[in-house]
Scaffold this motif. Structure first.
Motif, short mmCIF file in Angstrom:
data_model
loop_
_atom_site.label_atom_id
_atom_site.label_comp_id
_atom_site.label_asym_id
_atom_site.label_seq_id
_atom_site.Cartn_x
_atom_site.Cartn_y
_atom_site.Cartn_z
N ILE A 257 0.85 -1.21 0.00
CA ILE A 257 0.00 0.00 0.00
C ILE A 257 0.88 1.25 0.00
N TYR B 163 3.97 1.62 -0.90
CA TYR B 163 4.70 1.75 -2.16
C TYR B 163 3.80 2.37 -3.24
N SER B 164 2.58 1.85 -3.33
CA SER B 164 1.66 2.37 -4.36
C SER B 164 1.35 3.84 -4.12
N ASN C 66 4.30 6.11 -4.90
CA ASN C 66 4.72 6.16 -6.32
C ASN C 66 3.54 6.27 -7.27
N TRP C 67 2.42 6.77 -6.77
CA TRP C 67 1.17 6.78 -7.53
C TRP C 67 1.34 7.41 -8.93
N ASN C 68 2.06 8.53 -8.99
CA ASN C 68 2.20 9.21 -10.29
C ASN C 68 3.59 9.11 -10.89
N LYS C 69 4.43 8.26 -10.28
CA LYS C 69 5.79 8.15 -10.80
C LYS C 69 5.87 7.13 -11.93
N SER C 70 6.73 7.42 -12.90
CA SER C 70 6.90 6.48 -14.01
C SER C 70 8.34 6.49 -14.48
N ASP C 71 8.83 5.31 -14.93
CA ASP C 71 10.18 5.25 -15.48
C ASP C 71 10.27 5.95 -16.83
N ASP C 72 9.13 5.95 -17.54
CA ASP C 72 9.12 6.55 -18.87
C ASP C 72 9.09 8.06 -18.77
N PRO D 288 4.83 9.01 -20.04
CA PRO D 288 4.11 7.75 -20.07
C PRO D 288 2.91 7.71 -21.01
N ASP D 289 2.33 8.87 -21.30
CA ASP D 289 1.10 8.82 -22.09
C ASP D 289 1.35 8.67 -23.59
#
Lengths: 59, 525
Positions: free
Chosen positions: A24, A26-27, A30-36, A39-40
């Motif tokens: 929970i 972690y989510s 990192n809710w809005n984090k992305s490796d890219d 992302p969209d």
């Protein structure tokens, strides 16, 4: 502890619950984090689509 | 239980599943849609689909019943399922798998390994291993589902099997992974609600949280002599160290199933179904909570059924159901729960089976279609989607045949065999593909082959549970298993095969040429 005297059992429960909490936390963190970078609409996504169309056409 | 009402509920449920399968079909246009659900799945759908695929009927009824027999030690499996099966899997495997998979244009798990090591052989061999081992696992779930339909509608088993297979195949073949994941998410939600209610209601019936545990602890002196001899020290105690049950719990169940989950092709492929790592970050929470409820709750209830059966009938759970572990959970539901819940729970069990089976069918189909046939015969004139659909039909037929022909003793071991083979064969190669850039193509190929061969040897000649029903060891050497010194015959094949495939991977890597830097940059960019 809570009617379970054997530490080997209640430690198992504690670890299972801690794992759920870790999931929970972690989510949420990192809710809005992305490796890219974007992302969209990453460039790779578009390249993938083009490749896919090419292969489908070829087939 | 009223058969008519239950039949009606099952029909309504099937209509819901058919509708979701139809939506999947309508939204499936390309190979990417069919094999990877368009790579734009919602995190909730992805997480529920992962969880529902992971947890089959046997995880609920089989392991729940085992908790009724042996107690709460199974909580360690729950811990590993959440910590390794969700947290480690999503955070340390999922994100990088998704990125590398996208960079290398991979649609399936064998294709991921094949493209990562630029090897058609790795893809074909991995596809073949999955296609050979998975029907056994699928047959377990298929037979279970058909038995369930047989008992609800009071129809012939063969008819039930055909009916169940047709429904399952229809939405998997038509809707591809989108159909599978939409239905999985609905089925996972039903399972979640039911098991949540099951735990709350059980504690309520047994006088509360601590009181229920204490009552179970107080029953330790009632452990039957034969179970005590196997190391059983009570239902709220871990088994005696080095006893038979301790070895089974630690190697077969906790390590075999708990670690085996990491290299399951049908689960790994789900990491590639989301748009970005942000979706995976969000899915971790849903996955963790789902697994905790669906396994932790039912194993706890499984152990606590002893208190309820003892208070109501003066018997232990296992005695109250005539010694059949698989009947403990259903019988407890039947006797202790309100009537409406029994219908709902039946649907939850059907959901658990169907969600696992649909992914098995899809993975088998894509393995034989995309990874084997398309690679060996690239000029068939058919597109990938058509080949995968034909692959699913072929896989379904083989599963049916296995369900009919193989002895029940082997089919019952199908889940454990498949988990073990996957872990020993693919786990070292999969981890190395993500985290060890030095690893080479030959090392991965030989690691996969050695893992497979060692697993097969251990299953056929060492591990009693499989070597006994298979009978190959008996036919060749005149005894049921080669080493009859305790605990060799009960140690899970994974414990032997995994070190072998790891050893081969490391040794061959250092005697072969490292991969090119440019290619590695392309993989991990």
């Amino acid at each position: 502890m809570i009617g379970i005297p054997d530490p080997a059992i209640w430690i198992g429960y504690v670890l299972a619950i801690l794992s759920v909490i870790a999931c929970i936390v972690y989510s949420v963190k990192n809710w809005n984090k992305s490796d890219d970078p974007a992302p969209d609409a990453p460039e790779r996504e578009i390249n993938w689509e083009k490749e896919e169309d090419k292969i489908n056409e070829m087939l | 239980m009223n058969t008519f009402t239950l039949g009606l509920v099952v029909i309504l449920y099937m209509l819901l599943i058919a509708y979701l399968g139809y939506i999947g079909y309508r939204r499936t246009k390309t190979t990417k849609d069919y094999l990877l659900a368009g790579r734009d799945s919602h995190p909730f759908i992805m997480a529920m689909s992962y969880g529902a695929t992971f947890i089959s009927t046997s995880a609920i009824v089989g392991f729940g019943g085992m908790a009724g027999k042996f107690g709460m030690g199974l909580i360690w499996l729950v811990f590993l399922n959440i910590f390794i099966g969700i947290f480690i899997a999503f955070v340390f495997f999922g994100r990088i798998t998704r990125r590398v998979g996208l960079n290398l244009d991979a649609h399936t798990f064998p294709e991921f390994l094949g493209n990562r090591f630029q090897s058609k052989s790795i893809q074909i061999i991995s596809g073949l291993i999955i296609f050979i081992a998975m029907p056994l696992y699928a047959a377990v779930v298929l037979i279970g589902g058909a038995r369930f339909i047989e008992s609800i509608f009071q129809i012939d088993f063969t008819l039930a099997l055909i009916f169940f297979t047709l429904i399952m195949s229809a939405y998997v073949i038509a809707g591809g992974l989108k159909g599978v994941m939409y239905t999985d998410a609905a089925q996972g939600t039903i399972m979640f609600v039911c098991l949540l209610f099951l735990l709350i209601f059980s504690y309520f019936k047994l006088g509360g949280f601590s009181a229920a545990h204490q009552a179970l602890t107080n029953m330790a002196n009632l452990v039957p002599a034969d179970l005590a001899a196997q190391g059983h020290l009570g239902w709220t105690a871990f088994p005696k160290i080095n006893s038979a049950w301790w070895w089974i719990l630690v190697t077969n169940i906790i390590l075999g199933v708990g670690i085996g989950v990491l290299a399951q092709p049908q689960l790994v492929v789900r990491f590639m179904t989301v748009r970005s790592s942000r979706e995976l970050n969000r899915a971790v929470m849903t996955g963790g909570i789902f697994i905790f409820v669906s396994t932790g709750f039912v194993y706890t209830v499984g152990a606590l059924t002893n208190v309820w059966f003892y208070e109501t009938s003066g018997k232990l759970a296992l005695d109250a159901v005539g010694g059949n572990v698989d009947k403990i959970i259903p019988e407890f539901i039947n006797q202790a729960m309100p009537a409406w819940f029994i219908y709902l729970f039946m649907i939850a069990l059907l959901s658990a089976g169907m969600s696992t089976l649909s992914s098995q069918f899809h993975t088998m189909g894509s393995a034989i279609g995309r990874d084997v046939i398309e690679k060996i015969f690239p000029k068939t004139g058919l597109n990938t989607m058509m080949i995968a659909r034909l692959g699913i039909v072929f896989g379904v037929l083989i599963s049916l045949l296995i369900g009919y022909k193989l002895p029940m003793g082997i089919i019952a071991r199908g889940t454990a065999i498949f988990f073990g083979i996957c872990a020993a064969t693919f786990l070292p190669a999969y981890i190395a593909s993500l985290y060890w850039k030095r690893v080479t193509r030959s090392a991965v190929l030989w690691s996969i082959i050695s893992g497979m061969v060692t697993s097969a040897f251990a299953l056929g000649f060492l591990h009693k549970s499989e070597s006994l029903p298979l009978g190959i060891c008996k036919a060749l050497f005149g005894k049921d298993f080669l080493i009859d010194k305790f605990p060799w015959m009960i140690i899970d094949p994974l414990i032997l095969a995994l070190p072998v495939s790891v050893f081969v991977l490391i040794v061959v890597t250092f005697v072969t040429r490292p991969p090119e830097k440019e290619f590695l940059d392309k993989c991990f960019k």
